[in-house]
Write a protein that holds these residues in place. Structure first.
Motif, PDB file in Angstrom:
ATOM      1  N   MET A 158      84.204   7.996 102.930  1.00 36.86           N
ATOM      2  CA  MET A 158      84.128   6.549 102.947  1.00 36.86           C
ATOM      3  C   MET A 158      82.762   6.143 102.413  1.00 36.86           C
ATOM      4  O   MET A 158      81.742   6.567 102.932  1.00 36.86           O
ATOM      5  N   LYS A 159      82.748   5.333 101.379  1.00 38.14           N
ATOM      6  CA  LYS A 159      81.489   4.973 100.744  1.00 38.14           C
ATOM      7  C   LYS A 159      80.608   4.095 101.633  1.00 38.14           C
ATOM      8  O   LYS A 159      79.410   4.309 101.731  1.00 38.14           O
ATOM      9  N   ASN A 160      81.182   3.080 102.247  1.00 30.64           N
ATOM     10  CA  ASN A 160      80.419   2.193 103.119  1.00 30.64           C
ATOM     11  C   ASN A 160      81.058   2.187 104.502  1.00 30.64           C
ATOM     12  O   ASN A 160      81.943   1.376 104.784  1.00 30.64           O
ATOM     13  N   PRO A 161      80.624   3.066 105.384  1.00 30.24           N
ATOM     14  CA  PRO A 161      81.239   3.177 106.711  1.00 30.24           C
ATOM     15  C   PRO A 161      81.064   1.915 107.556  1.00 30.24           C
ATOM     16  O   PRO A 161      80.014   1.297 107.562  1.00 30.24           O
ATOM     17  N   PHE A 162      82.139   1.560 108.253  1.00 28.55           N
ATOM     18  CA  PHE A 162      82.114   0.467 109.209  1.00 28.55           C
ATOM     19  C   PHE A 162      82.398   1.054 110.586  1.00 28.55           C
ATOM     20  O   PHE A 162      83.348   1.802 110.762  1.00 28.55           O
ATOM     21  N   HIS A 163      81.564   0.726 111.549  1.00 19.26           N
ATOM     22  CA  HIS A 163      81.683   1.260 112.897  1.00 19.26           C
ATOM     23  C   HIS A 163      81.976   0.113 113.859  1.00 19.26           C
ATOM     24  O   HIS A 163      81.218  -0.848 113.924  1.00 19.26           O
ATOM     25  N   HIS A 164      83.073   0.201 114.588  1.00 22.06           N
ATOM     26  CA  HIS A 164      83.418  -0.775 115.623  1.00 22.06           C
ATOM     27  C   HIS A 164      83.265  -0.037 116.949  1.00 22.06           C
ATOM     28  O   HIS A 164      83.984   0.926 117.218  1.00 22.06           O
ATOM     29  N   LEU A 165      82.282  -0.454 117.737  1.00 21.55           N
ATOM     30  CA  LEU A 165      81.947   0.259 118.961  1.00 21.55           C
ATOM     31  C   LEU A 165      82.052  -0.646 120.183  1.00 21.55           C
ATOM     32  O   LEU A 165      81.844  -1.856 120.088  1.00 21.55           O
TER      33      LEU A 165
ATOM     34  N   ILE B  65      73.609   5.395 101.764  1.00 21.86           N
ATOM     35  CA  ILE B  65      74.884   4.812 102.146  1.00 21.86           C
ATOM     36  C   ILE B  65      74.653   3.722 103.179  1.00 21.86           C
ATOM     37  O   ILE B  65      73.993   3.951 104.195  1.00 21.86           O
ATOM     38  N   LEU B  66      75.194   2.520 102.921  1.00 24.81           N
ATOM     39  CA  LEU B  66      75.077   1.410 103.851  1.00 24.81           C
ATOM     40  C   LEU B  66      76.091   1.574 104.975  1.00 24.81           C
ATOM     41  O   LEU B  66      77.274   1.794 104.724  1.00 24.81           O
ATOM     42  N   HIS B  67      75.626   1.504 106.217  1.00 27.44           N
ATOM     43  CA  HIS B  67      76.471   1.539 107.403  1.00 27.44           C
ATOM     44  C   HIS B  67      76.410   0.172 108.083  1.00 27.44           C
ATOM     45  O   HIS B  67      75.320  -0.418 108.150  1.00 27.44           O
ATOM     46  N   CYS B  68      77.527  -0.317 108.557  1.00 28.66           N
ATOM     47  CA  CYS B  68      77.576  -1.566 109.312  1.00 28.66           C
ATOM     48  C   CYS B  68      78.323  -1.306 110.605  1.00 28.66           C
ATOM     49  O   CYS B  68      79.308  -0.578 110.632  1.00 28.66           O
ATOM     50  N   GLU B  69      77.816  -1.918 111.699  1.00 32.19           N
ATOM     51  CA  GLU B  69      78.507  -1.745 112.977  1.00 32.19           C
ATOM     52  C   GLU B  69      78.505  -3.050 113.750  1.00 32.19           C
ATOM     53  O   GLU B  69      77.624  -3.891 113.603  1.00 32.19           O
ATOM     54  N   ILE B  70      79.534  -3.189 114.565  1.00 32.20           N
ATOM     55  CA  ILE B  70      79.626  -4.271 115.539  1.00 32.20           C
ATOM     56  C   ILE B  70      79.744  -3.598 116.896  1.00 32.20           C
ATOM     57  O   ILE B  70      80.604  -2.762 117.122  1.00 32.20           O
ATOM     58  N   ASN B  71      78.825  -3.968 117.795  1.00 31.17           N
ATOM     59  CA  ASN B  71      78.807  -3.433 119.170  1.00 31.17           C
ATOM     60  C   ASN B  71      79.224  -4.531 120.120  1.00 31.17           C
ATOM     61  O   ASN B  71      78.762  -5.649 120.030  1.00 31.17           O
TER      62      ASN B  71
END
Length: 83
Positions: free
Chosen positions: A1-8, A77-83
């Motif tokens: 995955m080029k730009n990982p998205f993390h939903h935590l 690599i850009l990572h984005c997350e919502i906590n």
């Protein structure tokens, strides 16, 4: 995955005016206990599962406290997350 998205989903455990924090082995960052939300799973279900897996205890998440968004770059690599 080029730009990982993390939903935590994260939990706040308070005991004797102290907040429980976690730290991954070999890492310097600390974070609230919890983990990645699986597809179709609610935040409460995630917390119950993650706390059981990581700490071996059953929990009953009480209520929603808020939301934090975070982004960082690691190895280009850009990572984005919502906590």
């Amino acid at each position: 995955m080029k730009n990982p998205f993390h939903h935590l989903a994260r939990a706040v455990f308070i005991h004797e005016n102290k907040i429980l924090l976690a730290q991954a082995k070999g890492d310097t960052n600390t974070f609230l206990p919890g983990g990645h939300v699986e597809f179709g799973e609610s935040a409460k279900e995630t917390l119950k599962r993650e706390i059981q897996e990581e700490m071996g205890i059953d929990c009953a998440p009480d209520h929603f406290l808020g939301l934090i968004e975070h982004k960082w770059e690691k190895k280009g690599i850009l990572h984005c997350e919502i906590n």
